[in-house]
Design a protein around this motif. Structure first.
Motif, short mmCIF file in Angstrom:
data_model
loop_
_atom_site.label_atom_id
_atom_site.label_comp_id
_atom_site.label_asym_id
_atom_site.label_seq_id
_atom_site.Cartn_x
_atom_site.Cartn_y
_atom_site.Cartn_z
N ASN A 25 -1.52 6.71 4.98
CA ASN A 25 -1.51 5.25 5.15
C ASN A 25 -0.18 4.79 5.74
O ASN A 25 -0.13 3.93 6.61
N PHE A 29 -0.42 3.59 9.84
CA PHE A 29 -0.62 2.15 9.95
C PHE A 29 0.64 1.30 9.84
O PHE A 29 0.53 0.07 9.80
N HIS A 30 1.80 1.90 9.80
CA HIS A 30 3.00 1.09 9.56
C HIS A 30 4.06 1.18 10.64
O HIS A 30 5.21 0.80 10.40
N PHE A 85 -10.57 0.88 3.47
CA PHE A 85 -9.21 0.54 3.86
C PHE A 85 -8.83 1.18 5.19
O PHE A 85 -8.26 0.53 6.07
N ASN A 89 -8.01 -0.94 8.29
CA ASN A 89 -6.63 -0.76 8.75
C ASN A 89 -6.58 -0.43 10.24
O ASN A 89 -5.74 -0.94 10.98
N SER A 90 -7.48 0.46 10.67
CA SER A 90 -7.47 0.89 12.07
C SER A 90 -7.74 -0.29 13.01
O SER A 90 -7.11 -0.42 14.06
N VAL A 93 -4.58 -2.73 12.79
CA VAL A 93 -3.42 -2.23 13.53
C VAL A 93 -3.66 -2.32 15.04
O VAL A 93 -2.73 -2.57 15.82
N MET A 192 -0.22 -2.59 5.38
CA MET A 192 -1.64 -2.26 5.23
C MET A 192 -1.88 -1.45 3.96
O MET A 192 -1.10 -0.55 3.66
N PRO A 193 -2.96 -1.69 3.24
CA PRO A 193 -4.05 -2.65 3.49
C PRO A 193 -3.83 -4.00 2.82
O PRO A 193 -4.74 -4.82 2.77
#
Length: 512
Positions: A25, A29-30, A85, A89-90, A93, A192-193
């Motif tokens: 994660n 996603f960050h 999630f 998330n995908s 983002v 996220m999330p």
């Protein structure tokens, strides 16, 4: 080899699994989150490095801990949520990277109000790639993983130790939270999330509050047709201690100190944060219930009510004329439009354009809100120098911090003076201006900053507030009261506008 093991049927301990999930994660996603951090932080300084490390550690540990709790309760629920999630998330983002959006509450509202035609226009091959590589592939690992959960004793031990670690880590990094607080909206919208999860909840909570039926107050009666106007200015984080009108040694009120028919009352707020403070100012009595607030009540009873704001946090306002900074900007000219002066744009003209005899105007300001006090006023109002320009208030000297805050009071003084000037020109109106702050502010006293402490332990600086009143000549006289409260506002406005109501409390009016 590692990836093969991840998608194999080999059993994996829950603690290892949630660490992998948290790591995925974090890595997938960050990038936008930390791009924002590095663009708004001196990451080469010791403080900058400390903040980055704090964010990385907390993000990994907190996410792993939340996943650990969910999976310990139910593996099936945990897997379903994790897959959901990763997929959401995908998509999130993709939009963050492609359109530089922040997934805040307003953006969640935009998404929920988007129809099929609008949403389908965003469809692209790139979006599919995001969903496949960032959503579907990690989800395969989640689905196939054979997880071995901990026994109750191990669960309790690990959970307790993790909580202790998080508490100690947060306490040890307390000096970094002012920077995080300054950018909390942006950081929260990129984490996220939780960006869309928390803001989705906030959206529906606020939606429910907007739709919540107020407890209506008994009908009121306007007793005469005499033209009267009250301008209620709700201050933000203004403490009376730093107003020269209240005995402060520095001249922070150069205009108001020379104004005739100006009166001050000692006053305290009923809370140390905006939402509760503003509610107290607008309600007729202290209550946890949602009683009809002053602007709604007067609007329903045929008073012309105008609300102008550069702030937030008020209870639901149900009036026709609700004006935000963006709306006022269209007719505003000059450097002051970037600050709270925008609230007095064409104020006199709007009063004169009213077709009603009784008018209430509420101006909800944001002038003295920290931590960036030096950014809340135009450069020509920097009366006291040097000033603190850092969001890390603890790194500034006491003199710099207080100077920056005092300049916001000087600017407030000027805005109130401008309002009074406008009202003085309305010869046909009986006029009053009330300035009351939502709460006070700590400026390093006892090593405390800003506001928000529970009233039971909050210092005086956080709840001693100014209550300043100006009245036009030959209008209502004021009572010789020693101390006022925020609840005096409701009843004083009714008195000044000559409005008779069953809820009116003579003891809570500042006017005779």
């Amino acid at each position: 080899m590692f990836l093969q093991k991840l998608v194999s049927k080999d059993k994996i301990k829950l603690i290892h699994f949630v660490l992998v999930i948290s790591g995925l994660n974090f890595l997938l996603f960050h990038f936008p989150f930390f791009s924002f951090v590095f663009n708004n932080l001196d990451y080469k300084s010791f403080t900058g490095i400390s903040i980055v490390i704090s964010l990385v550690v907390l993000m990994l540990v907190l996410n792993a801990f939340v996943f650990y709790l969910i999976y310990s309760a139910s593996t099936l629920v945990g897997k379903c949520l994790t897959v959901l999630f990763f997929l959401v998330n995908s998509v999130a983002v993709y939009f963050v990277n492609s359109y530089n959006v922040i997934i805040d509450e307003s953006m969640v509202g935009n998404v929920l109000n988007t129809n099929y035609a609008e949403s389908s226009s965003f469809f692209s091959f790139k979006l599919i790639l995001y969903i496949v590589f960032f959503g579907i592939l990690p989800s395969i690992f989640v689905i196939k993983a054979a997880i071995v959960k901990d026994r109750l004793k191990k669960f309790l031990i690990k959970s307790s130790l993790t909580l202790v670690f998080i508490a100690v880590f947060i306490f040890a990094n307390a000096s970094n939270w002012l920077w995080i607080d300054k950018y909390s909206k942006q950081l929260g919208g990129l984490a996220m999330p939780w960006s869309y999860t928390v803001n989705l909840c906030r959206f529906y909570i606020h939606k429910a509050q907007e739709n919540k039926e107020e407890i209506l107050l008994p009908n009121a009666t306007i007793t005469n047709n005499e033209k009267s106007v009250v301008v209620l200015v709700i201050g933000e984080s203004a403490r009376s201690e730093n107003f020269s009108l209240y005995g402060y040694k520095k001249n922070t009120n150069p205009y108001l100190s020379k104004t005739e028919n100006l009166h001050t009352f000692k006053a305290t707020s009923c809370a140390t944060y905006t939402t509760a403070g503003v509610k107290c100012i607008l309600e007729h009595t202290e209550s946890d219930e949602l009683y009809e607030i002053l602007p709604n009540y007067l609007y329903r009873n045929n008073v012309d009510v105008i609300w102008r704001t550069t702030n937030w946090g008020e209870p639901p306002v149900h009036i026709k004329n609700y004006q935000t900074k963006e709306m006022l900007d269209k007719d505003c000219k000059g450097d002051g439009c970037n600050y709270d002066e925008v609230l007095i744009t064409n104020l006199k003209q709007q009063i004169l354009a009213s077709t009603k005899s009784k008018i209430l105007i509420v101006l909800h300001t944001s002038t003295s809100h920290g931590p960036t006090y030096s950014k809340k006023y135009p450069a020509n109002f920097e009366t006291f120098k040097p000033v603190c320009n850092s969001v890390e208030l603890g790194n500034c000297s006491q003199t710099e911090l207080v100077n920056a805050y005092d300049n916001t009071i000087v600017y407030t003084d000027y805005i109130l003076h401008r309002i009074i000037e406008d009202l003085q020109q309305l010869k046909d109106y009986k006029s009053a201006m009330l300035f009351v702050s939502d709460h006070g502010e700590s400026l390093g006293e006892k090593n405390l900053y800003m506001h928000g402490l529970p009233m039971s332990i909050a210092p005086n600086e956080q709840f001693d507030i100014p209550f300043i009143v100006w009245t036009s000549k030959d209008s209502k006289q004021l009572k010789p009261i020693n101390t006022a409260s925020q609840h005096h506002v409701f009843h004083s406005v009714l008195n000044f506008l000559d409005i008779k109501s069953p809820v009116y409390n003579e003891q809570l009016s500042i006017f005779k």
